[in-house]
Design an enzyme around this catalytic site. Structure first.
Site, PDB file in Angstrom:
ATOM      1  N   THR A 195       0.847  -1.182   0.000  1.00 36.17           N
ATOM      2  CA  THR A 195       0.000   0.000   0.000  1.00 36.17           C
ATOM      3  C   THR A 195       0.878   1.225   0.000  1.00 36.17           C
ATOM      4  O   THR A 195       1.945   1.204   0.616  1.00 36.17           O
ATOM      5  CB  THR A 195      -0.825   0.000   1.315  1.00 36.17           C
ATOM      6  OG1 THR A 195      -1.689  -1.134   1.290  1.00 36.17           O
ATOM      7  CG2 THR A 195      -1.626   1.266   1.503  1.00 36.17           C
ATOM      8  N   ARG A 223     -13.609  -8.493   0.094  1.00 35.08           N
ATOM      9  CA  ARG A 223     -12.667  -8.292   1.207  1.00 35.08           C
ATOM     10  C   ARG A 223     -12.163  -6.837   1.218  1.00 35.08           C
ATOM     11  O   ARG A 223     -11.795  -6.280   0.197  1.00 35.08           O
ATOM     12  CB  ARG A 223     -11.490  -9.242   1.062  1.00 35.08           C
ATOM     13  CG  ARG A 223     -10.432  -9.135   2.167  1.00 35.08           C
ATOM     14  CD  ARG A 223      -9.289  -8.214   1.816  1.00 35.08           C
ATOM     15  NE  ARG A 223      -8.240  -8.193   2.836  1.00 35.08           N
ATOM     16  CZ  ARG A 223      -7.229  -7.346   2.848  1.00 35.08           C
ATOM     17  NH1 ARG A 223      -7.113  -6.443   1.899  1.00 35.08           N
ATOM     18  NH2 ARG A 223      -6.324  -7.387   3.805  1.00 35.08           N
ATOM     19  N   VAL A 224     -12.171  -6.254   2.394  1.00 32.30           N
ATOM     20  CA  VAL A 224     -11.633  -4.909   2.575  1.00 32.30           C
ATOM     21  C   VAL A 224     -10.573  -4.980   3.665  1.00 32.30           C
ATOM     22  O   VAL A 224     -10.786  -5.597   4.710  1.00 32.30           O
ATOM     23  CB  VAL A 224     -12.752  -3.918   2.980  1.00 32.30           C
ATOM     24  CG1 VAL A 224     -12.164  -2.580   3.397  1.00 32.30           C
ATOM     25  CG2 VAL A 224     -13.739  -3.737   1.832  1.00 32.30           C
ATOM     26  N   ASP A 226      -7.237  -2.840   5.839  1.00 32.02           N
ATOM     27  CA  ASP A 226      -7.115  -1.687   6.747  1.00 32.02           C
ATOM     28  C   ASP A 226      -7.055  -0.355   6.030  1.00 32.02           C
ATOM     29  O   ASP A 226      -7.421   0.687   6.585  1.00 32.02           O
ATOM     30  CB  ASP A 226      -5.837  -1.842   7.581  1.00 32.02           C
ATOM     31  CG  ASP A 226      -4.589  -1.960   6.697  1.00 32.02           C
ATOM     32  OD1 ASP A 226      -4.679  -2.603   5.635  1.00 32.02           O
ATOM     33  OD2 ASP A 226      -3.546  -1.411   7.060  1.00 32.02           O
ATOM     34  N   THR A 246       0.999  -0.505   6.345  1.00 32.44           N
ATOM     35  CA  THR A 246       1.023  -1.383   5.184  1.00 32.44           C
ATOM     36  C   THR A 246       1.214  -2.808   5.686  1.00 32.44           C
ATOM     37  O   THR A 246       1.689  -3.011   6.805  1.00 32.44           O
ATOM     38  CB  THR A 246       2.145  -0.976   4.205  1.00 32.44           C
ATOM     39  OG1 THR A 246       2.119  -1.844   3.067  1.00 32.44           O
ATOM     40  CG2 THR A 246       3.509  -1.047   4.850  1.00 32.44           C
ATOM     41  N   GLY A 247       0.809  -3.750   4.872  1.00 33.24           N
ATOM     42  CA  GLY A 247       0.931  -5.141   5.299  1.00 33.24           C
ATOM     43  C   GLY A 247      -0.431  -5.793   5.443  1.00 33.24           C
ATOM     44  O   GLY A 247      -1.428  -5.267   4.949  1.00 33.24           O
ATOM     45  N   GLY A 249      -3.713  -6.367   6.321  1.00 27.89           N
ATOM     46  CA  GLY A 249      -4.627  -5.403   6.912  1.00 27.89           C
ATOM     47  C   GLY A 249      -5.471  -5.936   8.050  1.00 27.89           C
ATOM     48  O   GLY A 249      -5.855  -5.186   8.957  1.00 27.89           O
TER      49      GLY A 249
END
Ligand code: ASP
Length: 335
Positions: A195, A223-224, A226, A246-247, A249
């Site tokens: 991200t 899917r959502v 962070d 980032t990473g 979420g």
């Protein structure tokens, strides 16, 4: 390009300048280092060109909000970036769905999640913030709003992304790769996530942030992560500072990561220590999971001090200020 401005402050209280000798003046001149503002920082190496774009606004005294929006649009438009924006890898059903959010110095924020067919979700997020009474629009409603606002509706799935998706379908194994941003062009590195989270302080000292992603490649439909969630993927408090992540979420959401980092800075932790504490909470709750995933936080405080921390090594961030345009810093990590 840079205006390295130095202000001269006369500290000889009560003394008239005219009365001072040349050497006395020299001693009394204290250069005030205002080089900490403006500043823009962002996640990963692809933050460098994004920061440069943000600087075209910040360097001229522009608003941090305008800078972060313009900055993150660079990776959103990059056809070689498969983790952010229009060339992002699709979900497991072949739909490219994007997440983004933005937050300004007054606590205003806007967000879109699982938006399809729109190349610049960050600008739609800003429109949600400025033109609706809401904070977040998702899915078809977000796309509908974007089209009503004049955004171009286009097919986002690139031939390269489609090829990668079809390749993935052969095994359909969902296993995110740590630090994939450095391997995007490596054949076989198909399981991407990452991200761009960007934080800027403008010349007036106002802070804004933006965060945008295509999320986890080959994620479940709907899917959502962070990134579009205020407090998880991004948080700004103009009195304290800002943070972004980032990473994976899911772990950031579970710990309300970016809000946590800002609150820790409010309590007096440095940006790096605040990021470290947020990472350590993730590790403490799920030590086994943490060994296999990456999560990184990036933060800046009101003084313009910045820092980052990640679970795994390899997390980098980019810094652009009056002194340097393209600094890449390797963030510290727990493992
Ligand atoms: N945080 C993003 C998500 O979970 C992906 C990433 O930054 O790696 O959607």
């Amino acid at each position: 390009m840079y205006n390295r401005r130095k202000f001269i402050k006369i500290t000889a209280a009560g003394a008239s300048l005219a009365a001072l000798t040349r050497s006395a003046v020299a001693k009394s001149i204290v250069p005030v280092d205002d080089t900490k503002y403006p500043i823009v920082i962002s996640t990963w190496d692809f933050g460098v060109p994004a920061n440069k774009e943000a600087w075209t606004i910040l360097g001229k005294g522009g608003r941090a909000l305008d800078a972060v929006e313009a900055g993150v649009k660079i990776p959103e438009a990059d056809m070689n970036n498969h983790t952010v924006g229009r060339a992002g890898y699709p979900d497991r059903d072949g739909h490219v769905s994007l997440d983004a959010c933005i937050m300004d110095e007054n606590g205003n924020c806007g967000s879109v999640a699982a938006i399809e067919y729109i190349a610049h979700p960050i600008s739609v997020a800003r429109a949600v913030m400025e033109k609706t009474p809401h904070v977040m629009l998702v899915g078809e409603g977000a796309t509908q709003f974007a089209v009503e606002q004049g955004f171009k509706k286009e097919k986002l799935l690139t031939p390269e992304s489609e090829k990668a998706w079809k390749e993935w379908l052969k095994t359909a194994q969902y296993s995110p790769v740590v630090n994939i941003e450095n391997q995007q062009h490596v054949p076989g590195s198909k399981y991407n996530h990452d991200t761009i989270g960007m934080l800027a302080i403008d010349a007036k000292g106002n802070i804004s942030g933006a965060c945008t992603t295509s999320g986890m490649a080959f994620k479940m439909r709907g899917r959502v992560g962070d990134s579009p969630i205020i407090g998880a993927g991004l948080y700004v408090d103009n009195e304290v500072g800002g943070a972004t992540s980032t990473g994976v979420g899911e772990e950031v959401i579970r710990n309300v990561g970016s809000f946590l980092v800002v609150e820790l800075m409010r309590q007096g932790l440095s940006p790096e220590d605040a990021c470290k504490e947020a990472v350590n909470r993730i590790i403490k709750k799920k030590p086994e999971t943490a060994k296999k995933i990456q999560v990184g936080f990036l933060a800046i405080n009101k003084k313009g001090e910045y820092g980052a921390y990640a679970i795994q090594s390899g997390f980098s961030f980019a810094v652009c200020n009056t002194q340097q345009q393209d600094l890449i810093v390797k963030g510290k990590s727990a493992m």
